[in-house]
Scaffold this motif. Structure first.
Motif, PDB file in Angstrom:
ATOM      1  N   ARG A  63      34.520  38.689  50.457  1.00  0.00           N
ATOM      2  CA  ARG A  63      34.062  39.444  49.420  1.00  0.00           C
ATOM      3  C   ARG A  63      32.542  39.133  48.767  1.00  0.00           C
ATOM      4  NH1 ARG A  63      38.213  42.317  47.029  1.00  0.00           N
ATOM      5  NH2 ARG A  63      40.470  41.686  47.876  1.00  0.00           N
ATOM      6  N   LYS A  83      39.423  36.729  42.524  1.00  0.00           N
ATOM      7  CA  LYS A  83      39.878  37.207  43.783  1.00  0.00           C
ATOM      8  C   LYS A  83      39.461  36.092  45.004  1.00  0.00           C
ATOM      9  CE  LYS A  83      38.749  41.924  42.876  1.00  0.00           C
ATOM     10  NZ  LYS A  83      38.045  43.241  43.520  1.00  0.00           N
ATOM     11  N   GLU A  94      35.095  38.556  39.206  1.00  0.00           N
ATOM     12  CA  GLU A  94      34.092  39.661  39.034  1.00  0.00           C
ATOM     13  C   GLU A  94      34.363  40.214  37.325  1.00  0.00           C
ATOM     14  OE1 GLU A  94      35.517  41.569  43.280  1.00  0.00           O
ATOM     15  OE2 GLU A  94      35.733  42.902  41.519  1.00  0.00           O
ATOM     16  N   PHE A 131      35.546  42.551  34.719  1.00  0.00           N
ATOM     17  CA  PHE A 131      36.596  43.648  34.808  1.00  0.00           C
ATOM     18  C   PHE A 131      36.140  44.792  34.457  1.00  0.00           C
ATOM     19  CE2 PHE A 131      39.889  46.442  33.167  1.00  0.00           C
ATOM     20  CZ  PHE A 131      40.931  46.054  33.921  1.00  0.00           C
ATOM     21  N   VAL A 132      36.333  45.870  35.408  1.00  0.00           N
ATOM     22  CA  VAL A 132      35.589  47.402  35.230  1.00  0.00           C
ATOM     23  C   VAL A 132      36.890  48.002  34.504  1.00  0.00           C
ATOM     24  CG1 VAL A 132      34.567  49.339  36.152  1.00  0.00           C
ATOM     25  CG2 VAL A 132      34.212  46.977  37.272  1.00  0.00           C
ATOM     26  N   GLU A 185      35.102  51.836  48.679  1.00  0.00           N
ATOM     27  CA  GLU A 185      36.050  52.121  47.404  1.00  0.00           C
ATOM     28  C   GLU A 185      35.235  51.796  46.439  1.00  0.00           C
ATOM     29  OE1 GLU A 185      40.245  50.831  47.767  1.00  0.00           O
ATOM     30  OE2 GLU A 185      39.516  49.504  49.183  1.00  0.00           O
TER      31      GLU A 185
END
Ligand code: AMP
Length: 409
Positions: free
Chosen positions: A109, A149, A215, A217-218, A288
């Protein structure tokens, strides 16, 4: 450069992996007149059931991969976690138009996010984490909430935790680092806690060794995916973007046309094509994305293969993602796929299978059932999907509610 070679019907396509994506590639290939060989450890795998031959062996068995290569005129894969030794064997012994560089990138990732960003496409802010200290520093730097993740091997929401407070963070530290010694976790060196990928202090190998990515958070308004098909000579065609709805980290619905402004959809296609070009993708690449409330597109994840969110193309486009993938790797002219009907795809997981089998005899013809021939239905396991065609996507969504199977569970 890898040689572009036209592979014609009558010749044989080798597919590494025998799951549902391999099965649907194989069905498309056989319809066109190709032979198909697959490699998978489970005898009579979903793909093996429709292939001419299955090599039954572990997916990391390089000798078996050579056997697949020997029996094939072109080789492709249906998953991205291809073992490095197998990828090497295939590059040496097979015609592998997709190469192995994109596999290497999408297996990790951090590499993937860095490559997308280097292509000039926006991603959520992110940082690597090697151990409890760098994880805490990354969470601090990115702010709450954030998402942790595993850098490798996660799928369908596995290996992924949302951190909303100290309690969540403590639980992740415990589950990620209690079993491994801190020194093992830091095997790649001794990076400064909180160093970012943008920082010159982080060397590529250190990034490779990071077991976790954190990451931001979106708070997305919607999720989209774009399936791009690209050939070795750079020709490229995209399918209409799908609006995706996940449940418990697993894709539940793909809605096409996506219920978003045209300008956002155009930006999504442009981002996906930019990534495909920059990474020299060949075959189908799934991109994605998140769409923010302001209509900004951020790329979340890549899959260098046909994708669950492209299954709608089987019934709602004049060319499916699987035929297009075959066209791309066989160096045939790419189709310009047209959407022939609004559609909603709904996944059939293990817990839905009995309901589908019980009810489907009464379903009308525009409700298209696809099952993958898997022997064992476990909760959360993808057993099939249903494409519901309708006048518009609202009617398709209403029909899915009437089918009853998905709301009862
Ligand atoms: P992934 O395995 O990265 O595809 O993530 C699975 C799903 O988790 C995504 O489709 C999102 O619904 C959610 N998710 C992943 N990353 C984030 C993020 N940074 N912010 C918000 N939601 C996320």
């Amino acid at each position: 450069m890898r040689e572009a070679r036209v592979i014609r019907p009558g010749q044989t396509i080798g597919i590494l992996g025998g799951g549902q994506l391999g099965r649907m590639m194989a069905i498309a290939a056989r319809q066109m007149g190709y032979g198909v060989v697959t490699l998978d450890p489970t005898p009579d795998s979903p793909c093996g059931q429709v292939a001419d031959h299955q090599v039954v062996a572990a997916l990391d068995d390089a000798k078996a991969a050579r056997e697949l290569a020997r029996r094939s005129d072109v080789v492709t894969y249906e998953f991205e976690n291809v073992d490095a030794a197998v990828a090497k064997a295939l590059e040496q012994d097979a015609h592998l138009p997709q190469g192995s560089r994109l596999l290497h990138i999408t297996q990790h990732r951090l590499r993937e996010k860095a490559a997308v960003r280097a292509a000039g496409v926006a991603v959520a802010p992110f940082q690597p984490a090697w151990d409890a200290a760098s994880l805490r520093a990354a969470v601090e730097a990115l702010g709450l909430p954030c998402v942790v993740k595993t850098t490798r091997g996660g799928y369908d929401g596995k290996g992924q935790w949302v951190i909303r407070g100290e309690e969540d963070l403590a639980a992740v530290v415990e589950s990620a680092f209690s079993a491994r010694s801190e020194s093992a976790a830091r095997a790649g060196g001794d990076p400064a806690p909180g160093a970012t990928l943008a920082s010159a202090r982080v060397e590529p190998d250190e990034v490779d060794e990071a077991p976790l990515i954190v990451e931001g958070f979106v708070p997305f308004a919607a999720e989209l995916s774009v399936l791009v098909a690209r050939r070795q000579d750079g020709r490229m065609v995209s399918f209409p973007p799908a609006e995706n709805i996940h449940r418990d980290g697993i894709l539940h619905l793909s809605i096409v046309p996506a219920r978003l402004p045209e300008a956002v959809l155009a930006a999504a296609v442009e981002a996906a094509e930019r990534v495909a070009r920059a990474l020299d993708a060949v075959g189908v690449l799934a991109v994605e994305m998140f769409v923010t409330r302001e209509g900004r597109v951020l790329v979340n994840e890549l899959a260098p293969r046909p994708h669950n969110s492209g299954h709608y193309t089987l019934d709602a486009c004049d060319t499916s993602q699987f035929e297009q993938h075959v066209r791309a790797i066989c160096h045939l002219e790419l189709a310009r796929p047209k959407l022939t009907s609004p559609v909603v795809m709904v996944n059939v997981l293990g817990q839905h299978l009995d309901g589908v089998l019980r009810e489907m005899a009464a379903w009308p013809g525009h409700v298209k059932v696809h099952l993958y021939g898997k022997r064992e239905a476990k909760p959360g396991r993808k057993m099939g999907h249903v494409n519901v065609l309708a006048e518009d996507v609202e009617a398709a969504l209403a029909q899915i509610r009437r089918l009853g199977v998905w709301d009862r569970v």
